[in-house]
Design a protein around this motif. Structure first.
Motif, PDB file in Angstrom:
ATOM      1  N   LYS A   1       0.842  -1.191   0.000  1.00 44.66           N
ATOM      2  CA  LYS A   1       0.000   0.000   0.000  1.00 44.66           C
ATOM      3  C   LYS A   1       0.881   1.246   0.000  1.00 44.66           C
ATOM      4  N   PRO A   2       1.312   1.660  -1.170  1.00 44.53           N
ATOM      5  CA  PRO A   2       2.206   2.831  -1.210  1.00 44.53           C
ATOM      6  C   PRO A   2       1.503   4.071  -0.682  1.00 44.53           C
ATOM      7  N   VAL A   3       2.238   4.897   0.080  1.00 45.06           N
ATOM      8  CA  VAL A   3       1.625   6.087   0.666  1.00 45.06           C
ATOM      9  C   VAL A   3       1.723   7.267  -0.273  1.00 45.06           C
ATOM     10  N   GLU A   4       0.843   8.218  -0.064  1.00 44.27           N
ATOM     11  CA  GLU A   4       0.888   9.493  -0.777  1.00 44.27           C
ATOM     12  C   GLU A   4       1.790  10.395   0.047  1.00 44.27           C
ATOM     13  N   TRP A   5       2.905  10.857  -0.521  1.00 46.15           N
ATOM     14  CA  TRP A   5       3.805  11.704   0.257  1.00 46.15           C
ATOM     15  C   TRP A   5       4.429  12.755  -0.628  1.00 46.15           C
ATOM     16  N   GLY A   6       5.185  13.681  -0.025  1.00 47.40           N
ATOM     17  CA  GLY A   6       5.583  14.898  -0.721  1.00 47.40           C
ATOM     18  C   GLY A   6       6.953  14.926  -1.355  1.00 47.40           C
ATOM     19  N   SER A   7       7.857  14.017  -0.947  1.00 47.24           N
ATOM     20  CA  SER A   7       9.254  14.200  -1.403  1.00 47.24           C
ATOM     21  C   SER A   7       9.663  13.184  -2.453  1.00 47.24           C
ATOM     22  N   ARG A   8       8.712  12.742  -3.258  1.00 50.24           N
ATOM     23  CA  ARG A   8       9.018  11.650  -4.168  1.00 50.24           C
ATOM     24  C   ARG A   8      10.121  11.935  -5.161  1.00 50.24           C
ATOM     25  N   THR A   9      10.200  13.208  -5.588  1.00 52.58           N
ATOM     26  CA  THR A   9      11.245  13.501  -6.570  1.00 52.58           C
ATOM     27  C   THR A   9      12.238  14.534  -6.039  1.00 52.58           C
ATOM     28  N   GLU A  10      12.307  14.674  -4.723  1.00 50.58           N
ATOM     29  CA  GLU A  10      13.295  15.598  -4.159  1.00 50.58           C
ATOM     30  C   GLU A  10      14.667  14.939  -4.162  1.00 50.58           C
ATOM     31  N   CYS A  11      15.722  15.732  -4.219  1.00 49.48           N
ATOM     32  CA  CYS A  11      17.069  15.167  -4.318  1.00 49.48           C
ATOM     33  C   CYS A  11      17.583  14.710  -2.948  1.00 49.48           C
ATOM     34  N   CYS A  12      18.270  13.571  -2.914  1.00 51.16           N
ATOM     35  CA  CYS A  12      18.798  13.039  -1.660  1.00 51.16           C
ATOM     36  C   CYS A  12      20.190  13.585  -1.359  1.00 51.16           C
ATOM     37  N   GLY A  13      20.791  14.278  -2.297  1.00 49.01           N
ATOM     38  CA  GLY A  13      22.154  14.767  -2.123  1.00 49.01           C
ATOM     39  C   GLY A  13      23.125  14.099  -3.070  1.00 49.01           C
ATOM     40  N   ALA A  14      22.653  13.067  -3.743  1.00 45.49           N
ATOM     41  CA  ALA A  14      23.407  12.427  -4.825  1.00 45.49           C
ATOM     42  C   ALA A  14      24.824  12.027  -4.419  1.00 45.49           C
ATOM     43  N   GLY A  15      25.784  12.367  -5.287  1.00 46.68           N
ATOM     44  CA  GLY A  15      27.147  11.886  -5.087  1.00 46.68           C
ATOM     45  C   GLY A  15      27.947  12.685  -4.095  1.00 46.68           C
ATOM     46  N   MET A  16      27.267  13.543  -3.314  1.00 52.54           N
ATOM     47  CA  MET A  16      27.995  14.391  -2.377  1.00 52.54           C
ATOM     48  C   MET A  16      28.278  13.692  -1.052  1.00 52.54           C
ATOM     49  N   THR A  17      28.001  12.384  -0.979  1.00 51.61           N
ATOM     50  CA  THR A  17      28.116  11.657   0.284  1.00 51.61           C
ATOM     51  C   THR A  17      29.459  11.860   0.972  1.00 51.61           C
ATOM     52  N   MET A  18      30.517  11.797   0.193  1.00 50.65           N
ATOM     53  CA  MET A  18      31.856  11.963   0.762  1.00 50.65           C
ATOM     54  C   MET A  18      32.254  13.423   0.793  1.00 50.65           C
ATOM     55  N   ALA A  19      31.969  14.120  -0.317  1.00 47.97           N
ATOM     56  CA  ALA A  19      32.513  15.471  -0.461  1.00 47.97           C
ATOM     57  C   ALA A  19      31.756  16.494   0.364  1.00 47.97           C
ATOM     58  N   LYS A  20      30.432  16.330   0.505  1.00 50.17           N
ATOM     59  CA  LYS A  20      29.633  17.321   1.216  1.00 50.17           C
ATOM     60  C   LYS A  20      28.595  16.585   2.055  1.00 50.17           C
ATOM     61  N   THR A  21      29.082  15.888   3.026  1.00 52.06           N
ATOM     62  CA  THR A  21      28.195  15.014   3.805  1.00 52.06           C
ATOM     63  C   THR A  21      27.023  15.764   4.402  1.00 52.06           C
ATOM     64  N   GLU A  22      27.245  16.990   4.853  1.00 46.99           N
ATOM     65  CA  GLU A  22      26.168  17.723   5.518  1.00 46.99           C
ATOM     66  C   GLU A  22      24.978  17.952   4.579  1.00 46.99           C
ATOM     67  N   THR A  23      25.282  18.264   3.320  1.00 52.91           N
ATOM     68  CA  THR A  23      24.205  18.440   2.347  1.00 52.91           C
ATOM     69  C   THR A  23      23.376  17.171   2.251  1.00 52.91           C
ATOM     70  N   VAL A  24      24.047  16.039   2.178  1.00 57.46           N
ATOM     71  CA  VAL A  24      23.334  14.764   2.063  1.00 57.46           C
ATOM     72  C   VAL A  24      22.490  14.509   3.310  1.00 57.46           C
TER      73      VAL A  24
END
Lengths: 283, 666, 191
Positions: free
Chosen positions: A180-203
């Protein structure tokens, strides 16, 4: 069904749980994956950030290799890879001189093709009716927040998949599996992508917001079709919770996990036990 | 023709500076057939014209060539001069040695030679000119007005008050158009219905206005002064001669929950309904798509309840023919449909705004109904989802307008003004409420408009942010609006209770199809095309068909009313004489040589060529032929080009004349 | 107001690299409104486009914006004038990297991207541990920031437990062609 297969660096690196999940699930659905011989990295964020020609050449080399193997379709489970492949293909389709230049750069003739599919498209190709019919364990306890992220649906002129603002393709699959998938707001918002190492805070901020939104809309898990999103939402979930001074307890499944579980495959077979957040708290 | 007079104009210095006029005159006088050649500084002036008239009389000229400016300038002048001297005005040619010669060349020698060539062409042509008379066409002095909004009503009243009968056709059950649904109008904040309904009543009761509501124009045949319009009166299922408008039927109708078209879905109406209390005519219609009796022979309560027995379930669509001499198109506008379903591939809608998904994201006309005193919530601004009074409302401008990617490129003109108005209406109702506007530019060019917008900001406290909105999501009953303010250079996020989208103005549904029926052009956005954007804003290229109001381009009420009166004036001009004259330079078909292939019939863009039969006196058929309707033909020459038997030709521009010009040059 | 190092003007290069005409932007702000990291940028996207329109390539290249950008493509997707804002960001990054005009605060991000590409150039596919080591090492050499060096160190055993840790990455067989592709891309310039 036989598909060309371009795993990309993540799936052979720390996101190899995604490949395990894919192979188990697609194997159960009679899909054979023909890995592209000697494929190279698509260039990811670094190439398009630092060098324009490289950003086209690296994916183009893989298109050429696929062409050599006689493949007219290839499955790229990572949307960064699929978007780069599609974008390079589009640029060369519009400019014959560019194709010539790139072909000589990559020392292989870059064809006009093959078609590039993402994971959701592979399931659509198999057919939702067939999936539904093959369900052994309907996922009736799952209330997933289907998370598309960025590059599955954007930019629409390049990827031409589903709807860039209100996509429904993942929800359709989840529903067919009994969830039962929920209706929610952030379906296409960015997770921070490849910044995991370089800009952890953004992620942490961006992924944290996504997790918070999923939770506030009653989801008990997330579903993704991207290895980067999975890392940011799963591996970084505890840190994101700390950053936002919140608590999250949301397992993050790959879409192939969902399908596999509905087909009756075990968590270990799918590699779900290798996630950081599993049902019942952090692993 | 052998007595041709040539008159060369200096046009002050305009021609004489580059063309050696004397040399031209001397050379042309030597050409066979040229009886006399003269020149004057300003041929179009009184002395110049007098010279022409004197020479015609003195030399008994049978053809005149004036070498001067473009015919667009003075063709009529010289035709009148020639006519005054007793010579048929169509035995005159003009050689354009100004726009086509002296104004575009520098070399005097070459320009002079070219001027001479141009005059020789005209001399060759005038030899083959024939005497022509203007075509007279009778005029039916009745007008058809299509569309009963404020523009249509104004045009109908003006034409009717001028003394002519008007047929007013409106496809909704009542006249009034979009203005009848507005709450208050800018910049005066007049109650919209209060200022409109007197006009509506006047139009409904005017002795010279025949009103067809719930009707559409099915087809139009004919030409200026002589149109035949076929009007489809849709079945109302209510006998208008018996119905008293008491409204009992609507009260007993059990199917009360149909989305009201008049309220743009913000309210409900029964299956038998009058769209709004002040409707003209104040009589109901039955919606055949939802009525139980019509669909499956059930219910029938209204019929039982109706004391005068006015309900008639056997009603059918009726076709009516009306003869008219002029047509005014006033079909108005609709709003851009913000959701994903669009009627054109170029439009893509805005998934990011959640319109259609979130109940509290509405468009501007829906907002008008919610704040309207006679609206579905009786003027209390209750938001659609839960009926609460919103404390924070966000208004977003330019939704669909000024958008090359997903919408329409143009500016819809009225949204800046009505958005300011909306903030004021909101603040007047909810004193403690917050009104936030996201805009790109403020377009407030009318009388009192700038002051009006400043009043919204400075006195009513509306907050304006210069930037577009990227996305709207819903969290916990609030709409999260993510916009920006580019002046401060920051993103701006507002948690709103209600969001109002100022959607783009588009021509009404069906306007393009109607335009095709009338031979009126329309642009890529579907707006009907005027003859000239500056100088002929209410005429179209179809003679006798005029446009006014928002069907021509986005505009506000004062402009629509002004254009409506302008169109009425044009209709009055058309009706001024009992006969219309048309230029005789039109096509004609040689019926003896016509092979009846009808290529001309199919290619004529004005549908001016008819299939005809030539019969003997006994009635036996001799042959088929094509025949040009002199009332419709615009002299474009397409038929001449396609005719395989060379039977079609244009008066004044015959094949003979054109070839003679070519040979003169060779 | 134009160039940085006396090289060619930046604006035409931005236009040709991104395939976009800067004059088409009418400063509506929708890109800034939808950008997930606009709050972290010193010059939000709308202002960045405006600086380019005014010919100030310098300020644009030095802004931290282009390195805060996560390439989510939201701006390009929603732009009403079809201006490819994300491609403009790419173009600015490419030019900034080429010319060495890097926002000081963003050197770390650039070091990461550079380390990534170096890694690919050598192996053809990403060797994660080597990348992290190279990245952390480069940052440490510049910043002498010990905590940063050892941050995420606890991740290693966690990854190992889950069989996600590969000490040595995969190598493609034909590494020569990869090296040559890189050489051609760099020597031919970003264009």
């Amino acid at each position: 069904m036989n598909l060309g297969y371009y795993p990309g660096c993540a799936l052979h690196g720390s996101s190899n749980d995604y490949e395990q999940s894919l192979r188990a699930c697609l194997g159960a659905l009679d899909v054979t994956l023909a890995e592209i011989d000697d494929w190279i990295c698509c260039g990811a964020t670094s190439a398009h950030s630092l060098n324009h020609k490289l950003a086209i050449a690296l994916p183009a080399r893989n298109l050429a290799l696929a062409g050599r193997q006689g493949l007219d379709e290839m499955f790229a489970p990572c949307p960064m890879c699929s978007m780069q492949l599609l974008r390079a293909g589009q640029a060369m389709a519009a400019d014959a001189r560019l194709r010539e230049e790139i072909s000589s750069m990559v020392e292989a003739e870059v064809p006009n093709g093959p078609r590039v599919l993402n994971l959701i498209q592979v399931f659509q190709r198999i057919g939702l009716d067939k999936l539904k019919a093959a369900v052994k364990t309907p996922l009736k306890d799952l209330k997933p927040a289907c998370y598309y992220g960025c590059l599955l649906v954007r930019p629409p002129t390049v990827v031409d998949f589903d709807d860039a603002e209100q996509p429904q393709s993942m929800e359709a699959i989840a529903t067919a599996l009994g969830a039962k998938p929920v209706e929610w707001g952030s379906r296409t918002e960015c997770c921070g992508a490849g910044m995991t190492m370089a800009k952890t805070e953004t992620v942490l901020e961006l992924s944290g917001r996504i997790l918070a939104n999923a939770a506030s809309h009653g989801a008990n898990c997330l579903v993704v079709a991207c290895p980067m999103c999975h890392v940011n939402l799963d591996m970084k979930q505890a840190e994101a919770a700390e950053f936002l001074r919140a608590k999250f307890d949301l397992p993050v499944y790959y879409l192939s996990d969902l399908v596999g579980m509905a087909l009756g495959l075990s968590a270990t077979k799918l590699g779900v036990d290798r996630h950081f957040v599993v049902v019942g708290g952090p692993n | 023709m052998s007595r041709i007079g040539v008159f060369v104009c200096w046009c002050g210095e305009n021609i004489a500076r580059t063309v050696d006029v004397q040399q031209v005159v001397d050379s042309i006088a030597a050409v066979p057939g040229v009886r006399c050649a003269g020149h004057y500084k300003y041929m179009c002036s009184d002395p110049g014209q007098a010279m022409i008239r004197e020479k015609i009389a003195a030399e008994k000229l049978d053809g005149v060539v004036v070498a001067s400016c473009s015919p667009h300038m003075h063709l009529k002048t010289f035709r009148r001069a020639v006519n005054a001297a007793g010579l048929n005005p169509y035995l005159l040619e003009m050689a354009n040695i100004r726009e086509h010669c002296s104004w575009v060349h520098h070399d005097r020698e070459q320009a002079t030679a070219k001027a001479l060539d141009l005059i020789r062409l005209s001399v060759a042509k005038v030899r083959f000119d024939r005497k022509l008379d203007p075509i007279r066409v009778p005029v039916t002095r009745r007008a058809l007005v299509i569309g009963g909004g404020v523009a249509g009503i104004q045009a109908a009243l003006d034409i009717a008050d001028s003394g002519y009968e008007v047929v007013l056709v409106e496809r909704e059950p009542s006249i009034g158009g979009k203005m009848a649904g507005l709450s208050e109008t800018f910049p005066t904040l007049d109650c919209s219905q209060c200022i409109l309904t007197p006009r509506m009543v006047e139009a409904g009761q005017h002795p010279r206005i025949r009103l067809y509501t719930y009707s559409e124009v099915e087809s139009v045949d004919g030409f200026i002064g002589n149109f035949k319009a076929t009007i489809r009166q849709k079945a109302r299922y209510v006998d208008m001669t018996k119905c008293t408008g008491c409204g009992e039927c609507a009260k007993v109708c059990p199917l009360k929950r149909n989305l009201s078209e008049f309220d743009y879905g913000m309210g409900m109406r029964p299956a038998i309904y009058t769209p709004f209390p002040q409707a003209v005519p104040a009589r109901p219609v039955i919606d055949k798509k939802t009525c139980a009796k019509i669909i499956r022979n059930g219910c029938g309560l209204c019929e039982k309840k109706c004391a005068p027995g006015a309900i008639d379930f056997k009603d059918t669509d009726r076709m009516v023919e009306e003869q008219v001499g002029a047509i005014v198109v006033a079909t108005g506008y609709q709003l851009y449909s913000i959701g994903r379903r669009q009627d054109s591939d170029k439009l893509r809608g805005y998934g990011e705004y959640g319109y259609g998904k979130y109940k509290d994201v509405i468009d501007s006309l829906q907002f008008e109904r919610l704040v309207s005193a006679s609206g579905p919530t009786n003027g209390e601004l209750k938001r659609p989802s839960d009926g609460k009074i919103p404390q924070k409302v966000v208004f977003i401008s330019c939704v669909g307008s000024r958008d090359n990617a997903k919408g329409l490129q143009y500016c819809s003109k009225i949204c800046c003004m009505y958005t300011a108005k909306h903030t004021m209406l909101y603040k007047h109702k909810v004193h403690s409420g917050e009104a936030h506007v996201f805009y790109m530019d403020i377009r407030a060019g009318g009388k009192g408009y700038e002051e009006f917008v400043r009043r919204a900001i400075e006195q009513d406290g509306a907050k304006y942010y210069r930037g577009r909105v990227s996305k709207i999501t819903e969290e916990g009953g609030k709409l999260i609006v993510r916009g920006a303010d580019t002046l401060a250079g920051i993103p701006v996020t507002i948690e709103a209770d209600l969001v109002v989208l100022a959607a783009a103005m588009r021509p009404s549904d069906g306007a393009a199809e109607l335009a095709q029926k009338l031979n009126v052009g329309y642009d890529e956005n579907g707006f009907l095309s005027e003859s000239h954007p500056k100088l002929r804003p209410v005429e179209t290229n179809a003679a006798g068909v005029f446009v006014c109001g928002a069907c021509q381009a986005p505009k506000d009420i004062p402009e629509s009313v002004a254009q409506a009166s302008a169109a009425a004036a044009k209709v009055a001009v058309t009706f001024a004489a009992s006969e219309l004259t048309r230029e005789p330079e039109i096509a004609h078909i040689n019926e003896q040589t016509c092979a009846a292939c009808f290529a001309c019939v199919h290619t004529c863009p004005y549908h001016a060529v008819e299939k005809a039969e030539i019969r003997a006196r006994s009635g036996a058929l001799i042959k088929h032929t094509a025949r040009v309707n002199p009332g419709l033909c615009m002299g474009c020459g397409t038929c001449v080009a396609v005719c395989p038997s060379k039977s079609a030709d244009i008066e004044g521009f015959s094949e003979e004349e054109i070839y003679s010009m070519v040979e003169a040059l060779a | 107001m134009e160039t940085t190092s006396g090289a060619e003007p930046a604006i035409p290069q931005v236009e040709s690299l991104s395939g976009t005409r800067l004059s088409e932007c009418y400063q509506c702000g929708k890109c800034t409104a939808g950008c997930p990291v606009a709050g972290r940028m010193d010059v939000p996207p709308t202002r960045l486009m405006r600086l380019l329109q005014l010919g100030d390539g310098d300020s644009a290249l030095r802004a931290n914006s282009i390195w805060q950008c996560v390439s989510c493509q939201t701006c390009t997707t929603r732009c009403p004038k079809r201006v490819d804002c994300a491609a403009v960001m790419d173009a600015l990054r490419q030019l900034a990297f080429e010319r060495g005009t890097l926002s000081p605060a963003e050197r770390r991000t650039v070091l990461f991207q550079k380390a990534f590409l170096d890694n690919i150039r050598r192996h053809g596919r990403l060797g994660e541990i080597e990348l992290i080591a190279a990245f952390k090492g480069a940052v440490f050499l510049r910043d002498r920031n010990l905590p940063f060096l050892f941050r995420d160190a606890t991740l290693a055993p966690q990854l190992a437990r889950r069989r996600k840790l590969h000490l040595v990455g995969e190598q493609v067989k034909d590494r020569g062609v990869v090296a040559r592709i890189f050489a051609r891309a760099v020597n031919g310039g970003a264009r």
